[in-house]
Design an enzyme around this catalytic site. Structure first.
Site, PDB file in Angstrom:
ATOM      1  N   TYR A 144       0.855  -1.188   0.000  1.00 49.49           N
ATOM      2  CA  TYR A 144       0.000   0.000   0.000  1.00 49.49           C
ATOM      3  C   TYR A 144       0.886   1.231   0.000  1.00 49.49           C
ATOM      4  O   TYR A 144       1.865   1.298   0.754  1.00 49.49           O
ATOM      5  CB  TYR A 144      -0.895   0.006   1.245  1.00 49.49           C
ATOM      6  CG  TYR A 144      -1.785   1.222   1.383  1.00 49.49           C
ATOM      7  CD1 TYR A 144      -2.829   1.452   0.484  1.00 49.49           C
ATOM      8  CD2 TYR A 144      -1.595   2.136   2.419  1.00 49.49           C
ATOM      9  CE1 TYR A 144      -3.658   2.563   0.622  1.00 49.49           C
ATOM     10  CE2 TYR A 144      -2.428   3.247   2.564  1.00 49.49           C
ATOM     11  CZ  TYR A 144      -3.451   3.455   1.662  1.00 49.49           C
ATOM     12  OH  TYR A 144      -4.273   4.556   1.799  1.00 49.49           O
ATOM     13  N   ASP A 239       9.213   3.136  -0.160  1.00 48.53           N
ATOM     14  CA  ASP A 239       8.160   3.731   0.652  1.00 48.53           C
ATOM     15  C   ASP A 239       8.412   3.290   2.085  1.00 48.53           C
ATOM     16  O   ASP A 239       8.062   2.177   2.469  1.00 48.53           O
ATOM     17  CB  ASP A 239       6.792   3.275   0.142  1.00 48.53           C
ATOM     18  CG  ASP A 239       5.652   3.857   0.967  1.00 48.53           C
ATOM     19  OD1 ASP A 239       5.929   4.430   2.041  1.00 48.53           O
ATOM     20  OD2 ASP A 239       4.493   3.727   0.534  1.00 48.53           O
ATOM     21  N   LYS A 267       3.977   9.076   8.859  1.00 50.04           N
ATOM     22  CA  LYS A 267       3.707   8.482  10.170  1.00 50.04           C
ATOM     23  C   LYS A 267       4.662   9.009  11.267  1.00 50.04           C
ATOM     24  O   LYS A 267       4.446  10.099  11.747  1.00 50.04           O
ATOM     25  CB  LYS A 267       3.689   6.956  10.056  1.00 50.04           C
ATOM     26  CG  LYS A 267       2.556   6.538   9.087  1.00 50.04           C
ATOM     27  CD  LYS A 267       2.099   5.111   9.102  1.00 50.04           C
ATOM     28  CE  LYS A 267       0.803   5.025   8.295  1.00 50.04           C
ATOM     29  NZ  LYS A 267       0.818   4.107   7.187  1.00 50.04           N
TER      30      LYS A 267
HETATM   31  C1  LIG Z   1       0.203   4.667   5.742  1.00 46.04           C
HETATM   32  C2  LIG Z   1       0.984   4.468   4.540  1.00 46.04           C
HETATM   33  C3  LIG Z   1       0.939   5.378   3.472  1.00 46.04           C
HETATM   34  C4  LIG Z   1      -0.036   6.518   3.426  1.00 46.04           C
HETATM   35  O1  LIG Z   1       0.154   7.448   4.424  1.00 46.04           O
HETATM   36  P1  LIG Z   1      -1.094   8.390   4.858  1.00 46.04           P
HETATM   37  O2  LIG Z   1      -0.485   9.335   5.826  1.00 46.04           O
HETATM   38  O3  LIG Z   1      -2.122   7.477   5.436  1.00 46.04           O
HETATM   39  O4  LIG Z   1      -1.580   9.066   3.638  1.00 46.04           O
HETATM   40  C5  LIG Z   1       1.807   5.191   2.411  1.00 46.04           C
HETATM   41  N1  LIG Z   1       2.661   4.152   2.399  1.00 46.04           N
HETATM   42  C6  LIG Z   1       2.733   3.258   3.390  1.00 46.04           C
HETATM   43  C7  LIG Z   1       3.734   2.152   3.332  1.00 46.04           C
HETATM   44  C8  LIG Z   1       1.876   3.366   4.479  1.00 46.04           C
HETATM   45  O5  LIG Z   1       1.896   2.434   5.452  1.00 46.04           O
END
Ligand SMILES: *Cc1c(COP(=O)(O)O)cnc(C)c1O
Length: 427
Positions: A144, A239, A267
């Protein structure tokens, strides 16, 4: 457990918010019971509107690595808020947080602050396309990367839980540029590279996957991606929105000693306030406006409160001992849970890295989307409810990570293990 007030709020919310929630997984849809509405949180605990207390393993889905309402963060925010909440002009705070991020992630030579992980990834993809002049991207099934249009194809947890592999509303013309490979499978990547020569802008990957449940990169996987990208002049984007400052201070790049061309963060770097960041090699990031022709902007980007929470969090995290402590807690908890599950004859598999793990109800091993999907989600739903009844708040989906914070005490961990033991007898 009395959850009358929560249920009342849920019904009111349903009247005016889609599904009663502002982010899908909060709806407990995979569990089939109404969600608890939260009133406050402190340390390792969250408290709902009915006065129930839970040991929290969601941690706002990752940011709360120090625990909730950490006194130093609260104090720093109190000081910051009296100076105004947003200026729409540069501040020293942005310089300070960016310099901390760069020290932790040396591959991020230039960095842009944004307001969410989604925004960070969306922007990085745009830059990768702008820099290479190519349209296609490769992502992995079950990873994701936020809800940007190009990235909502085979996008893990939320989509897995709700059985929608791909979101509606994404034009075929755009979706066709997102190519899907299998995690931990370099051959699947090579096949796509061969099929679309010189058309691929980037490969984006969660170097430690957290959104099909935790799945670790097998030996050689990330190295192989780096090699393919170097050979084919494709950008490698890590990511690290979850893994950054969690699996290690310098994220997966520190652990596996691989440099990404671009990195996305979120995060933890916001310390519980809305922040994301993306960055990478200077030549690539010089494409970003106002230096270059890739446009990306944000009214609240680099927000002073968010920067303050981020700076304070990273300052508190900057010690090897902290990550050793996090690792010890994670390993203790997962070892004990494994022993209990084994004793009760429950098929399971645990994937873990410091601060993060998933208990899959499958014989395992879980190494990609396909093997994650073999988990018994009905058993997970029963387990979740049994745990909630005992005051343990888990992520409400099989395909999510449990987040451990530094605020979790030995007592919290032991209570959690007892609760697991009791729950395993019933499921
Ligand atoms: C949570 C998450 C996102 C998105 O971040 P948001 O602040 O919810 O938009 C993108 N990549 C990864 C790996 C994530 O866990």
């Amino acid at each position: 457990m009395n959850r009358k007030k929560s249920i009342g709020f849920y019904h009111r919310a349903l009247e005016m918010i889609p599904g009663g929630v502002n982010s899908p997984v909060r709806a407990f849809k995979a569990i089939g019971v109404p969600p608890s509405f939260i009133e406050r949180a402190k340390g390792s605990k969250i408290f709902d509107v009915d006065g129930n207390e839970y040991i929290d393993y969601v941690g706002s889905w990752g940011p709360m690595i120090l625990g909730h309402a950490h006194p130093k963060i609260v104090a720093a925010l109190k000081r910051a808020i009296s100076k105004g909440t947003s200026y729409g002009a540069p501040t020293p705070l942005e310089v300070e947080l960016t310099s901390k991020v760069k020290k932790a992630f040396p591959s991020m030579e230039l960095v842009r602050m944004v307001s969410s992980g989604t925004e960070a990834v969306m922007s990085a993809i745009r830059v990768a396309r702008g820099y290479t002049g190519r349209a296609k991207i490769i992502k992995f099934e079950g990873c994701y990367h936020g809800h940007g249009d190009s990235l909502l194809v085979k996008a893990g947890s939320g989509a897995m839980t709700f059985g929608i592999p791909d979101s509606l509303g994404i034009p075929e013309e755009l979706a066709k540029h997102t190519l899907i490979a299998s995690y931990n499978n370099l051959e699947s990547v090579k096949a796509l590279i061969t099929q679309y020569p010189e058309q691929i802008a980037c490969i984006i990957v969660e170097p430690i996957a957290g959104n099909m449940g935790v799945v670790l990169p097998e030996r050689g996987f990330l190295e192989g991606l780096r090699k393919i990208c170097d050979e084919k002049e494709v950008l490698l984007i890590f990511d690290e929105v979850i893994s950054g400052f969690r699996a290690a201070y310098g994220g997966a790049q520190e652990i596996y000693k691989i440099k990404a061309d671009m990195t996305c963060l979120g995060k933890i770097i916001g310390g519980g306030l809305p922040v994301g960041a993306y960055g990478g090699k200077r030549a690539i990031m010089e494409k970003v406006s106002p230096l270059g022709g890739v446009y990306q902007a944000g009214t609240l980007s680099g927000n002073p409160l968010a920067m303050t929470a981020g700076i304070t969090t990273l300052t508190l995290l900057k010690s090897k001992k902290i990550y050793q402590d996090l690792e010890k807690k994670t390993f203790y908890l997962t070892e004990k849970i494994s022993e209990c599950a084994e004793e009760k004859g429950i098929p399971f598999s645990i994937n873990r890295t410091p601060g993060l793990f998933t208990l899959f109800f499958t014989e395992g091993p879980v190494r990609d989307y396909r093997t994650a999907k073999m988990s018994d989600t009905k058993r997970f739903a029963q387990f979740f409810i049994e745990m909630m009844e005992q005051g343990i708040y888990l992520p409400p989906s099989q395909f999510e990570a449990w987040f451990i914070s530094l605020a979790h005490t030995q007592k919290d961990l032991d209570k959690t293990i007892e609760a697991c033991d009791a729950a395993f007898k019933k499921i």
